[in-house]
Design a protein around this motif. Structure first.
Motif, PDB file in Angstrom:
ATOM      1  N   PHE A 137      28.219  41.459  39.085  1.00 24.12           N
ATOM      2  CA  PHE A 137      29.316  41.267  38.139  1.00 24.12           C
ATOM      3  C   PHE A 137      30.559  42.038  38.587  1.00 24.12           C
ATOM      4  O   PHE A 137      31.687  41.582  38.388  1.00 24.12           O
ATOM      5  CB  PHE A 137      28.882  41.694  36.737  1.00 24.12           C
ATOM      6  N   THR A 138      30.356  43.182  39.217  1.00 22.39           N
ATOM      7  CA  THR A 138      31.498  43.924  39.770  1.00 22.39           C
ATOM      8  C   THR A 138      32.185  43.140  40.876  1.00 22.39           C
ATOM      9  O   THR A 138      33.419  43.090  40.942  1.00 22.39           O
ATOM     10  CB  THR A 138      31.028  45.299  40.291  1.00 22.39           C
ATOM     11  N   LEU A 139      31.417  42.519  41.757  1.00 17.37           N
ATOM     12  CA  LEU A 139      32.012  41.753  42.856  1.00 17.37           C
ATOM     13  C   LEU A 139      32.950  40.666  42.353  1.00 17.37           C
ATOM     14  O   LEU A 139      33.983  40.388  42.974  1.00 17.37           O
ATOM     15  CB  LEU A 139      30.909  41.125  43.716  1.00 17.37           C
ATOM     16  N   VAL A 140      32.615  40.031  41.225  1.00 17.29           N
ATOM     17  CA  VAL A 140      33.424  38.896  40.756  1.00 17.29           C
ATOM     18  C   VAL A 140      34.368  39.254  39.615  1.00 17.29           C
ATOM     19  O   VAL A 140      35.098  38.391  39.129  1.00 17.29           O
ATOM     20  CB  VAL A 140      32.524  37.703  40.343  1.00 17.29           C
ATOM     21  N   THR A 141      34.374  40.533  39.178  1.00 10.65           N
ATOM     22  CA  THR A 141      35.343  40.968  38.161  1.00 10.65           C
ATOM     23  C   THR A 141      36.215  42.125  38.627  1.00 10.65           C
ATOM     24  O   THR A 141      37.267  42.379  38.034  1.00 10.65           O
ATOM     25  CB  THR A 141      34.645  41.421  36.860  1.00 10.65           C
ATOM     26  N   SER A 191      33.242  49.666  32.640  1.00 12.89           N
ATOM     27  CA  SER A 191      34.338  48.803  32.191  1.00 12.89           C
ATOM     28  C   SER A 191      33.861  47.412  31.805  1.00 12.89           C
ATOM     29  O   SER A 191      34.248  46.880  30.765  1.00 12.89           O
ATOM     30  CB  SER A 191      35.414  48.704  33.283  1.00 12.89           C
ATOM     31  N   HIS A 192      33.014  46.795  32.652  1.00 16.17           N
ATOM     32  CA  HIS A 192      32.574  45.434  32.308  1.00 16.17           C
ATOM     33  C   HIS A 192      31.350  45.411  31.390  1.00 16.17           C
ATOM     34  O   HIS A 192      31.036  44.376  30.805  1.00 16.17           O
ATOM     35  CB  HIS A 192      32.354  44.568  33.548  1.00 16.17           C
ATOM     36  N   GLY A 193      30.656  46.536  31.255  1.00 24.58           N
ATOM     37  CA  GLY A 193      29.604  46.630  30.255  1.00 24.58           C
ATOM     38  C   GLY A 193      28.232  46.161  30.674  1.00 24.58           C
ATOM     39  O   GLY A 193      27.282  46.284  29.892  1.00 24.58           O
ATOM     40  N   VAL A 194      28.098  45.617  31.882  1.00 23.00           N
ATOM     41  CA  VAL A 194      26.762  45.265  32.375  1.00 23.00           C
ATOM     42  C   VAL A 194      26.254  46.498  33.106  1.00 23.00           C
ATOM     43  O   VAL A 194      26.493  46.686  34.297  1.00 23.00           O
ATOM     44  CB  VAL A 194      26.806  44.027  33.288  1.00 23.00           C
TER      45      VAL A 194
END
Length: 496
Positions: free
Chosen positions: A81-85, A91-94
């Protein structure tokens, strides 16, 4: 008159035939193409363990980072999820492959597509579609999640590890070849799966690494056959590395603090363990039960988790966090199944064993360039820059990886905007988002045919005033069909 009508029809069909066969469709004709590929758990030094002629080909005519630094905790879902956000986990919560959310009072499982678990970030395919592009996502974690009412244009409805690697390649490359998409994300679960079973330094991992290289070779061959190899920008990377573990190096949570004395719940991302005290007043006592009690484990109160981890400011991060030393594991108790894997990840992201590889090739990138290590949070901004789209707020920057990009010559007559990207190669196409000479020829040809059609129609109307009729009403149908095996569904997303 019949022969005149036939001539008009032939001219029109000729124009449309050239457009269909000579140029890509609107989804990709004037847009840069980007494909990101993840080989899960591909450690940065795996390239030195076996011969990798196909990865080597991309490196020789593209760029390679010595490694990239993934984010903590070094687990699959958070890092994909970090790679695509472009966002840290806080920060992204996952925050793990497993999560507990105290506001929901619910736990997250890896098959969950409920948007409430994912709405802390917006993937690059959503940004691409919001800004006029189209996207294809093949088995990437979060690739089947609805973000604010938007799904990828093409996606698999559920993760299925049994789908052959070549079929995954065929599905996504066909979408590029047919001009349906300008962005794609493609996922493979190896060598992570075998790294867990056998360990990263085992003999058993070697044929798996060779298989990954052959998969890259098949991808290259498909792109070359279709004429897209020199046009598409490919990023091949991973989410994390892998280190050797042993069933003898295991720490048991309940042997430090008895949950019957101080009740708590756990969320396991072995070798990371989250401790959630049932009573806030017990937090200090539970923490003291772990802190300093074993040299192979570090216990943190949430507020004392090192800032460098960017893993503190989110409600899904527990009041107490246990982090095992490299090579050690942490489990809840001895009543469950004892861990038997010989490899794992999740540790401190400063460890070299946790770092993944990074290769990129295409018109936007330099050739034969080796880059210094950089954070995986920059990959999202890099892709947005190449696509020429505005990124959502993120923790990275394409400026941090500017050294990867080829110079962009700019003329005063045709100066790109700040979101334009590097030029494509010398295959007759102009720079990122420009118009190729073949397209210009097609436009001129089509314009000439239109003029011819208008002239012929005018002549017919002069000869027969009753020729012009009220046009037939119709409703255009958008063809979003995708050739696929019925047993392996890949869904076009029909948003009207």
């Amino acid at each position: 008159m019949t022969s005149l009508k036939a001539a008009v029809l032939s001219a029109v069909l000729a124009a449309f035939w050239w457009e269909a066969t000579g140029t890509p469709t609107a989804a990709s004709a004037s847009k840069p193409l980007v494909l990101i590929v993840s080989f899960d758990g591909f450690r940065w030094d795996y390239l030195t363990k076996v011969d990798t002629p196909n990865f080597d080909e991309l490196i020789a005519s593209g760029v390679q980072a010595k490694y990239i630094k993934d984010v903590f905790i070094t687990k699959t879902f958070p890092n994909h999820f970090t790679l695509v956000t472009g966002l840290y986990e806080e920060s992204h919560g996952v925050t793990g492959n497993a999560m507990y959310d105290p506001a929901f009072n619910q736990s997250f499982g890896m098959n969950s597509t409920d948007p409430k678990w994912w709405n802390g970030g917006e993937p690059v395919w959503i940004a691409n579609q919001k800004q006029g592009g189209r996207s294809s996502v093949v088995l990437w974690p979060s690739g089947n999640v609805n973000f604010s009412g938007i799904l990828p244009d093409y996606f698999f409805p559920a993760y299925d590890a049994s789908i052959p690697f070549q079929h995954r390649v065929d599905v996504i490359i066909d979408n590029f070849v047919n001009g349906r998409v300008n962005f794609g994300a493609l996922y493979f679960q190896e060598p992570d799966h075998s790294g867990h079973l056998f360990g990263p330094d085992s003999q058993e991992i070697l044929p798996i690494l060779s298989m990954c290289d052959r998969t890259a070779g098949y991808l290259i061959s498909r792109l070359k056959e279709s004429g897209l190899f020199e046009r598409i920008n490919i990023i091949i990377t991973s989410d994390h590395g892998m280190t050797t573990i042993s069933p003898e190096r295991v720490l048991v949570v309940e042997e430090f603090v008895d949950p019957n004395t101080f009740p708590y719940r756990t969320t396991s991302n072995n070798p990371i363990m989250s401790i959630w005290p049932e009573n806030d007043e017990d937090t200090e006592a539970i923490y003291n039960g772990f802190h300093g009690k074993n040299q192979n484990m570090t216990a943190y109160l949430k507020e004392n988790i090192p800032a460098k981890f960017h893993y503190r400011d989110n409600r899904r991060i527990s009041p107490i966090l246990l982090v095992a030393k490299e090579g050690w594991q942490i489990i809840d108790n001895r009543t469950g199944s004892w861990p038997t894997h010989l490899g794992t990840h999740g540790y401190n992201n400063d460890l070299m064993s946790m770092h993944p590889f990074f290769i990129a090739h295409g018109p936007a990138f330099k050739k034969g360039f080796v880059a210094e290590p950089f954070s995986s949070t920059n990959v999202y901004a890099l892709m947005c820059h190449i696509l020429g789209i505005n990124p959502s707020p993120n923790n990275g920057s394409w400026e941090n990886v500017r050294s990867l990009l080829a110079p962009t010559p700019v003329s005063t007559r045709d100066r790109p905007s700040t979101n334009d990207v590097s030029p494509t190669g010398g295959d007759g196409h102009s720079g990122g988002g420009g118009i190729s000479k073949f397209t210009i020829f097609g436009i001129c040809l089509a314009a000439g045919l239109v003029i011819l059609v208008i002239t012929l129609l005018a002549a017919m109307c002069l000869k027969q005033r009753t020729y012009c009729e009220k046009p037939m009403s119709y409703q255009p149908i958008a063809d979003t069909s995708l050739e696929k095996d019925t047993q392996e569904p890949f869904l076009p997303n029909s948003r009207l």
